[in-house]
Design a protein around this motif. Structure first.
Motif, PDB file in Angstrom:
ATOM      1  N   GLU A  57      28.333  69.480  -6.623  1.00  0.00           N
ATOM      2  CA  GLU A  57      29.332  68.408  -6.406  1.00  0.00           C
ATOM      3  C   GLU A  57      28.752  67.303  -5.530  1.00  0.00           C
ATOM      4  O   GLU A  57      27.780  67.525  -4.810  1.00  0.00           O
ATOM      5  N   GLY A  82      18.920  58.074  -6.538  1.00  0.00           N
ATOM      6  CA  GLY A  82      20.094  58.955  -6.465  1.00  0.00           C
ATOM      7  C   GLY A  82      21.218  58.371  -5.639  1.00  0.00           C
ATOM      8  O   GLY A  82      22.116  59.081  -5.202  1.00  0.00           O
ATOM      9  N   ARG A  85      26.016  56.731  -6.318  1.00  0.00           N
ATOM     10  CA  ARG A  85      26.423  57.609  -7.414  1.00  0.00           C
ATOM     11  C   ARG A  85      27.904  57.432  -7.734  1.00  0.00           C
ATOM     12  O   ARG A  85      28.402  58.046  -8.669  1.00  0.00           O
ATOM     13  N   GLN A  89      30.485  53.964  -3.374  1.00  0.00           N
ATOM     14  CA  GLN A  89      29.167  53.803  -2.730  1.00  0.00           C
ATOM     15  C   GLN A  89      28.557  52.444  -3.095  1.00  0.00           C
ATOM     16  O   GLN A  89      27.975  51.763  -2.248  1.00  0.00           O
TER      17      GLN A  89
HETATM   18  P1  AMP Z   1      19.304  64.817  -6.194  1.00  0.00           P
HETATM   19  O1  AMP Z   1      18.191  65.274  -5.279  1.00  0.00           O
HETATM   20  O2  AMP Z   1      19.374  63.334  -6.308  1.00  0.00           O
HETATM   21  O3  AMP Z   1      19.287  65.513  -7.515  1.00  0.00           O
HETATM   22  O4  AMP Z   1      20.700  65.258  -5.468  1.00  0.00           O
HETATM   23  C1  AMP Z   1      20.995  66.617  -5.219  1.00  0.00           C
HETATM   24  C2  AMP Z   1      22.406  66.754  -4.776  1.00  0.00           C
HETATM   25  O5  AMP Z   1      22.628  66.048  -3.533  1.00  0.00           O
HETATM   26  C3  AMP Z   1      23.470  66.202  -5.717  1.00  0.00           C
HETATM   27  O6  AMP Z   1      23.791  67.101  -6.780  1.00  0.00           O
HETATM   28  C4  AMP Z   1      24.654  66.014  -4.747  1.00  0.00           C
HETATM   29  O7  AMP Z   1      25.262  67.240  -4.410  1.00  0.00           O
HETATM   30  C5  AMP Z   1      23.942  65.481  -3.510  1.00  0.00           C
HETATM   31  N1  AMP Z   1      23.799  63.999  -3.557  1.00  0.00           N
HETATM   32  C6  AMP Z   1      22.651  63.299  -3.774  1.00  0.00           C
HETATM   33  N2  AMP Z   1      22.885  61.980  -3.777  1.00  0.00           N
HETATM   34  C7  AMP Z   1      24.203  61.824  -3.562  1.00  0.00           C
HETATM   35  C8  AMP Z   1      25.074  60.689  -3.479  1.00  0.00           C
HETATM   36  N3  AMP Z   1      24.620  59.435  -3.638  1.00  0.00           N
HETATM   37  N4  AMP Z   1      26.397  60.923  -3.253  1.00  0.00           N
HETATM   38  C9  AMP Z   1      26.884  62.168  -3.093  1.00  0.00           C
HETATM   39  N5  AMP Z   1      26.127  63.283  -3.172  1.00  0.00           N
HETATM   40  C10 AMP Z   1      24.801  63.122  -3.406  1.00  0.00           C
END
Ligand code: AMP
Length: 210
Positions: A57, A82, A85, A89
């Motif tokens: 999440e 990332g 999202r 934001q």
């Molecule tokens: P990532 O490394 O970009 O695949 O992110 C891994 C996890 O971190 C995601 O599945 C979210 O749980 C959390 N996450 C990363 N970026 C965000 C964001 N911009 N907003 C909220 N949660 C985030």
């Protein structure tokens, strides 16, 4: 240059960011990596964040925005990987004056195959793929020499959840940045080298027009 990399989970945002960081001297700001740093501190907040990540999440907007803005504050040039999202934001970072948004356009079956082979180093900073992007020494990170692991949130159930969230929240950003004429779609079904060539073409074009 301030650049946003958009794309579904497993679209190669981390890999492309690593290359851009090296070639264009852009600071790689990964929201996921910042959150995993908080988790590693094992604070109360860190434990909450860990639970969100492991469920696939999104971490609450206000916390992520604060974390990212603090890190971006002192840097003139960066890649946001990332982040954003959600629409909230995106509106919260209007003041950062983003120059360009790249959407890594990849099909879901390709992404699932990538996940099966995806490995990261212990810090999570350097990514590999068992067949498409193997390390020089099997199982060991080329950069920090730690052993490679599979991320806990790279399991099929969590991936499915991350996809649902991408289609529900993050895909709205495509329209948002299209309207601002900042969005460029990058074909991203190919190898990292092929995708990166496509990315470079767009960035070099943008630099030429400046
Ligand atoms: P990532 O490394 O970009 O695949 O992110 C891994 C996890 O971190 C995601 O599945 C979210 O749980 C959390 N996450 C990363 N970026 C965000 C964001 N911009 N907003 C909220 N949660 C985030």
């Amino acid at each position: 240059m301030k650049l946003i990399l958009l794309g579904p989970p497993g679209s190669g945002k981390g890999t492309i960011s690593e290359r851009l960081e090296k070639d264009y001297k852009l600071y790689h700001l990964s929201a996921g990596a910042l959150l995993r740093e908080e988790v590693a501190k094992s604070t109360t907040i860190g434990k909450d964040i860990k639970a969100y990540i492991e469920r696939g999440e999104l971490v609450p907007d206000s916390f992520v925005v604060q974390l990212v803005k603090l890190d971006a504050k002192s840097k003139p040039n960066y890649i946001l990987d990332g982040f954003p999202r959600t629409l909230t934001q995106a509106t919260e970072i209007e003041d950062l004056n983003i120059d360009i948004v790249l959407l890594l356009d990849v099909s879901e079956d390709i992404v699932l195959e990538r996940f099966a082979g995806r490995r990261v180093c212990q810090s999570g900073e350097h990514g590999y793929h068992l067949t498409h992007l193997p390390p020089k020494v099997t199982g060991i990170c080329d950069v920090d020499k730690t052993s490679l692991i599979q991320r806990k949130d790279d399991n099929p159930q969590v991936i499915k959840k991350r996809f649902q969230i991408y289609h529900k929240d993050t895909a709205l950003l495509i329209n948002y940045y299209q309207k601002k004429k900042l969005l460029h779609k990058i074909p991203a079904n190919g190898t990292p080298d092929e995708v990166y060539q496509n990315v470079k073409k767009i960035i070099n074009q943008l630099n030429k027009n400046k």
